[in-house]
Design a protein around this motif. Structure first.
Motif, mmCIF file in Angstrom:
data_model
loop_
_atom_site.group_PDB
_atom_site.id
_atom_site.type_symbol
_atom_site.label_atom_id
_atom_site.label_comp_id
_atom_site.label_asym_id
_atom_site.label_seq_id
_atom_site.Cartn_x
_atom_site.Cartn_y
_atom_site.Cartn_z
ATOM 1 N N ILE A 33 0.836 -1.201 0.000
ATOM 2 C CA ILE A 33 0.000 0.000 0.000
ATOM 3 C C ILE A 33 0.868 1.248 0.000
ATOM 4 C CG2 ILE A 33 -1.752 1.317 1.240
ATOM 5 C CD1 ILE A 33 -2.811 -1.304 0.150
ATOM 6 N N GLY A 34 0.412 2.236 -0.725
ATOM 7 C CA GLY A 34 1.091 3.534 -0.716
ATOM 8 C C GLY A 34 0.108 4.654 -0.468
ATOM 9 N N TRP A 35 0.575 5.693 0.175
ATOM 10 C CA TRP A 35 -0.188 6.934 0.306
ATOM 11 C C TRP A 35 0.476 7.990 -0.573
ATOM 12 C CZ3 TRP A 35 -4.781 7.870 2.551
ATOM 13 C CH2 TRP A 35 -5.253 6.975 3.517
ATOM 14 N N PHE A 36 -0.355 8.723 -1.290
ATOM 15 C CA PHE A 36 0.106 9.791 -2.166
ATOM 16 C C PHE A 36 -0.738 11.032 -1.885
ATOM 17 C CE2 PHE A 36 2.857 7.345 -4.975
ATOM 18 C CZ PHE A 36 2.450 6.056 -4.677
ATOM 19 N N ARG A 37 -0.276 12.167 -2.333
ATOM 20 C CA ARG A 37 -1.060 13.385 -2.159
ATOM 21 C C ARG A 37 -0.879 14.294 -3.360
ATOM 22 N NH1 ARG A 37 2.408 16.156 2.792
ATOM 23 N NH2 ARG A 37 4.257 16.757 1.555
ATOM 24 N N GLN A 38 -1.861 15.138 -3.539
ATOM 25 C CA GLN A 38 -1.798 16.107 -4.621
ATOM 26 C C GLN A 38 -2.279 17.453 -4.110
ATOM 27 O OE1 GLN A 38 -3.812 14.992 -8.250
ATOM 28 N NE2 GLN A 38 -2.575 16.413 -9.444
ATOM 29 N N ALA A 39 -1.371 18.399 -4.091
ATOM 30 C CA ALA A 39 -1.703 19.751 -3.678
ATOM 31 C C ALA A 39 -2.288 20.511 -4.868
ATOM 32 C CB ALA A 39 -0.451 20.449 -3.158
ATOM 33 N N PRO A 40 -3.065 21.548 -4.597
ATOM 34 C CA PRO A 40 -3.654 22.344 -5.692
ATOM 35 C C PRO A 40 -2.581 22.851 -6.643
ATOM 36 C CG PRO A 40 -4.630 22.953 -3.603
ATOM 37 C CD PRO A 40 -3.496 22.026 -3.275
ATOM 38 N N GLY A 41 -2.766 22.593 -7.917
ATOM 39 C CA GLY A 41 -1.845 23.084 -8.923
ATOM 40 C C GLY A 41 -0.545 22.333 -9.032
ATOM 41 N N LYS A 42 -0.425 21.234 -8.285
ATOM 42 C CA LYS A 42 0.826 20.473 -8.301
ATOM 43 C C LYS A 42 0.580 19.032 -8.732
ATOM 44 C CE LYS A 42 3.250 23.198 -4.831
ATOM 45 N NZ LYS A 42 4.078 23.156 -3.592
ATOM 46 N N GLU A 43 1.656 18.360 -9.077
ATOM 47 C CA GLU A 43 1.545 16.963 -9.444
ATOM 48 C C GLU A 43 1.406 16.097 -8.197
ATOM 49 O OE1 GLU A 43 4.144 17.034 -13.588
ATOM 50 O OE2 GLU A 43 4.819 15.848 -11.873
ATOM 51 N N ARG A 44 0.832 14.926 -8.389
ATOM 52 C CA ARG A 44 0.714 13.974 -7.295
ATOM 53 C C ARG A 44 2.106 13.520 -6.876
ATOM 54 N NH1 ARG A 44 -3.277 9.312 -8.650
ATOM 55 N NH2 ARG A 44 -1.680 8.953 -10.234
ATOM 56 N N GLU A 45 2.295 13.367 -5.579
ATOM 57 C CA GLU A 45 3.586 12.958 -5.058
ATOM 58 C C GLU A 45 3.419 11.865 -4.010
ATOM 59 O OE1 GLU A 45 5.506 16.247 -3.138
ATOM 60 O OE2 GLU A 45 3.983 16.391 -1.561
ATOM 61 N N GLY A 46 4.447 11.082 -3.851
ATOM 62 C CA GLY A 46 4.420 10.032 -2.848
ATOM 63 C C GLY A 46 4.564 10.603 -1.458
ATOM 64 N N VAL A 47 3.988 9.899 -0.491
ATOM 65 C CA VAL A 47 4.075 10.291 0.909
ATOM 66 C C VAL A 47 4.745 9.181 1.724
ATOM 67 C CG1 VAL A 47 2.767 10.870 2.972
ATOM 68 C CG2 VAL A 47 2.021 11.738 0.741
ATOM 69 N N ALA A 48 4.161 8.000 1.679
ATOM 70 C CA ALA A 48 4.677 6.872 2.450
ATOM 71 C C ALA A 48 4.152 5.585 1.836
ATOM 72 C CB ALA A 48 4.254 6.969 3.908
ATOM 73 N N CYS A 49 4.852 4.490 2.106
ATOM 74 C CA CYS A 49 4.378 3.208 1.611
ATOM 75 C C CYS A 49 4.775 2.112 2.587
ATOM 76 C CB CYS A 49 4.902 2.912 0.207
ATOM 77 S SG CYS A 49 6.674 3.101 -0.008
ATOM 78 N N ILE A 50 4.093 0.973 2.473
ATOM 79 C CA ILE A 50 4.295 -0.116 3.410
ATOM 80 C C ILE A 50 4.153 -1.438 2.666
ATOM 81 C CG2 ILE A 50 1.839 -0.167 4.073
ATOM 82 C CD1 ILE A 50 2.805 -0.676 6.979
ATOM 83 N N ASN A 51 4.945 -2.418 3.070
ATOM 84 C CA ASN A 51 4.845 -3.707 2.390
ATOM 85 C C ASN A 51 3.653 -4.492 2.916
ATOM 86 O OD1 ASN A 51 5.871 -4.465 4.911
ATOM 87 N ND2 ASN A 51 7.272 -5.979 4.045
ATOM 88 N N ARG A 52 3.395 -5.630 2.316
ATOM 89 C CA ARG A 52 2.165 -6.359 2.611
ATOM 90 C C ARG A 52 2.107 -6.824 4.052
ATOM 91 N NH1 ARG A 52 2.447 -12.141 -0.435
ATOM 92 N NH2 ARG A 52 0.734 -12.505 0.994
ATOM 93 N N GLY A 53 3.237 -7.149 4.641
ATOM 94 C CA GLY A 53 3.233 -7.642 6.015
ATOM 95 C C GLY A 53 3.353 -6.544 7.058
ATOM 96 N N GLY A 54 3.679 -5.344 6.624
ATOM 97 C CA GLY A 54 3.834 -4.240 7.555
ATOM 98 C C GLY A 54 5.213 -4.129 8.162
ATOM 99 N N SER A 55 6.156 -4.951 7.711
ATOM 100 C CA SER A 55 7.483 -4.953 8.327
ATOM 101 C C SER A 55 8.426 -3.917 7.722
ATOM 102 C CB SER A 55 8.119 -6.341 8.174
ATOM 103 O OG SER A 55 8.223 -6.689 6.796
#
Length: 125
Positions: A33-55
């Motif tokens: 899973i990954g979290w991404f964000r997009q600010a007004p007028g900007k491109e989407r960017e990565g924030v954080a990600c985690i593997n399937r097991g959470g490790s």
């Protein structure tokens, strides 16, 4: 495969929010899973990600030390705890899922197959 992101809202600088990403129609523990964000007028960017097991987790430098990604596979949910929020954290936050058997995490939006609809985070005084 459906993802539902929630938990966004209006918060003052320095405040906290916890975003949730709930999966339906599939078993989340088969997915990175990954979290991404997009600010007004900007491109989407990565924030954080985690593997399937959470490790294993990864954070972009802009959020390192302030945000925490975690998952509860039993609840089919991934969380993003956001502390010490800044004005520049404002944006629509998306969660994304990628089926994975290797146990890794994925930093880039192009790596992901399924996306949630986004939840708006506004940091403002």
């Amino acid at each position: 495969v459906q993802l539902q992101a929630s938990g966004g809202g209006l918060v003052q600088p320095g405040g906290s929010l916890r975003l949730s990403c709930v999966a339906s129609g599939f078993t989340l523990d088969d997915y990175a899973i990954g979290w991404f964000r997009q600010a007004p007028g900007k491109e989407r960017e990565g924030v954080a990600c985690i593997n399937r097991g959470g490790s294993s987790t990864y954070y972009e430098d802009s959020v390192k030390g302030r945000f925490t990604i975690s998952r509860d596979n039993a609840e089919n949910t991934v969380y993003l705890r956001m502390n010490s929020l800044k004005l520049e954290d404002t944006g629509v936050y998306y969660c994304a899922a990628r089926a994975d058997r290797g146990g890794g995490y994925f930093r880039y939006s192009s790596d992901y197959e399924s996306w949630g609809q986004g939840t708006l985070v506004t940091v403002s005084s």
